[in-house]
Enzyme design. Structure first.
Site, mmCIF file in Angstrom:
data_model
loop_
_atom_site.group_PDB
_atom_site.id
_atom_site.type_symbol
_atom_site.label_atom_id
_atom_site.label_comp_id
_atom_site.label_asym_id
_atom_site.label_seq_id
_atom_site.Cartn_x
_atom_site.Cartn_y
_atom_site.Cartn_z
ATOM 1 N N LYS A 53 0.838 -1.224 0.001
ATOM 2 C CA LYS A 53 -0.037 -0.056 -0.072
ATOM 3 C C LYS A 53 0.949 1.233 -0.013
ATOM 4 O O LYS A 53 0.532 2.243 -0.390
ATOM 5 C CB LYS A 53 -0.894 0.136 1.361
ATOM 6 C CG LYS A 53 -1.939 -0.950 1.120
ATOM 7 C CD LYS A 53 -2.844 -1.266 2.424
ATOM 8 C CE LYS A 53 -3.631 -2.677 2.143
ATOM 9 N NZ LYS A 53 -4.399 -2.901 3.336
ATOM 10 N N GLN A 97 -4.548 -1.381 9.798
ATOM 11 C CA GLN A 97 -4.085 -2.644 9.086
ATOM 12 C C GLN A 97 -4.951 -3.798 10.056
ATOM 13 O O GLN A 97 -4.582 -3.870 11.231
ATOM 14 C CB GLN A 97 -2.977 -3.081 8.796
ATOM 15 C CG GLN A 97 -2.613 -4.299 8.295
ATOM 16 C CD GLN A 97 -3.280 -4.570 6.742
ATOM 17 O OE1 GLN A 97 -3.218 -3.632 5.849
ATOM 18 N NE2 GLN A 97 -3.767 -5.498 6.188
ATOM 19 N N ASP A 120 -11.141 2.815 4.185
ATOM 20 C CA ASP A 120 -11.584 1.303 4.129
ATOM 21 C C ASP A 120 -12.855 0.949 4.118
ATOM 22 O O ASP A 120 -13.247 -0.037 3.646
ATOM 23 C CB ASP A 120 -10.913 0.446 5.433
ATOM 24 C CG ASP A 120 -9.618 -0.323 5.026
ATOM 25 O OD1 ASP A 120 -9.447 -0.646 3.723
ATOM 26 O OD2 ASP A 120 -8.998 -0.652 6.038
#
Ligand code: NAP
Length: 294
Positions: A53, A97, A120
């Site tokens: 990422k 994460q 997200d």
């Protein structure tokens, strides 16, 4: 034979489009989008996802804020960190994460992320709006958004079609089914307690497979001409590989590609698109912020 949807190629096209928009924003506002990627602990798989990422950000001109916290960090310190990022004007997206260590309540942390920076798309309010008629979430979860983008860029029509989603997780199956419903498909969800899944899947014009079960869906389960998006990413033993394993999807690709109209491979299908959708969400968040403050 099915048309194989090349996720890598589609992702590359979208990344070029994003890079172009980032350049335009930088010229217009003198600022670029910023993405904070927070990782807790040393899990190898998480570190590799986070590395991908951050690298992708650098390639597209998106500024990445790297927050690496030790495994033992307290829940309150992690929340403090999220709050700091919430008020940082250079950060337009925050990604924590997952999974988090056991002593940290994941639900609590995800709810602390500012709605405007929830790239997200896991904030309960964003998911709630996704589930409601005539409401639009600020961000769509990246993997389901990737599935929809692959369908639309491959010319697969969704309206009025029968779609089956295999899996009902918060991050893939459930939001994928909600997106298909919003796009006017008639949606059925298959999960681990579904009896005779094959007879349900055989009815589908569109299959999104996200069960995490290696090659569970056989060619004979697929309706001829169906579009098959395989999210599953499963490592299976393979002594012929140096690593000792290879990645396979939830669909038996060899069999299904002889029956389906479109199919995504694993690897190289949904995977490269998911990170790209994260970058796209960050761009969208930054655009909203720049326009509001201009
Ligand atoms: P998950 O949280 O483990 O959820 C799996 C879902 O599949 C659950 O809803 C489960 O049902 C259902 N399921 C399990 N076995 C089944 C069976 N035999 N028949 C029908 N349904 C079954 O997994 P996830 O996080 O959604 O991920 C799913 C897969 O996608 C994994 O392989 C993962 O690695 C992959 N993935 C890929 C990407 C990407 O970017 N390519 C991103 C995320 C995930 P219950 O609810 O009844 O338990």
């Amino acid at each position: 034979m099915a048309t194989v949807i090349d996720g890598k190629a589609v992702a590359q096209t979208i990344r070029s489009e994003i890079a172009e928009e980032v350049r335009a924003l930088s010229q217009k506002y003198g600022k670029v989008p910023g993405l904070a990627v927070v990782i807790v602990g040393n899990r190898k798989d998480s570190q590799s996802y986070v590395g991908m990422k951050r690298k992708a950000c650098a390639e597209l001109g998106i500024k990445s804020f790297d927050i690496d916290l030790p495994e033992q960090v307290s829940e309150s310190d992690l929340i403090k960190q999220v709050h700091q990022l919430n008020v940082n004007p250079d950060v337009h997206g925050i990604l924590v994460q997952l999974p988090l260590p056991k002593h940290i309540n994941e639900e609590k942390i995800l709810s602390e992320i500012s709605l405007e920076k929830d790239v997200d798309g896991f904030h309960p309010l964003n998911i709630g709006k996704l589930a409601m008629k005539d409401r639009d979430p600020l961000f769509l979860p990246c993997t389901p958004k990737a599935c929809m983008e692959l369908l639309s860029r491959s010319g697969v029509s969704i309206k009025g079609k029968k779609a089956v989603v295999v899996g009902r997780s918060n991050i893939v199956g459930l939001p994928a089914s909600l997106l298909l419903l919003k796009a006017d498909a008639t949606v059925t969800i298959v999960h681990s307690r579904t009896t005779q899944p094959e007879s349900i899947i055989r009815e589908a014009d569109i299959v999104i497979a996200a069960a995490g079960q290696p090659m569970m869906i056989k060619g004979s389960w697929i309706k001829p001409g169906a579009a098959v998006i395989d999210v599953g990413t499963n490592a299976v033993d393979d002594p012929t590989k140096k690593s000792g394993y290879r990645l396979v999807g939830d669909v038996d690709f060899e069999e299904a590609s002889k029956v389906a109209g479109w199919i995504t491979p694993v690897p190289g299908g949904v995977g490269p698109m998911t990170v790209t959708m994260l970058l796209h969400n960050t761009l969208e968040g930054a655009k909203r912020c720049f326009e509001k403050n201009h």
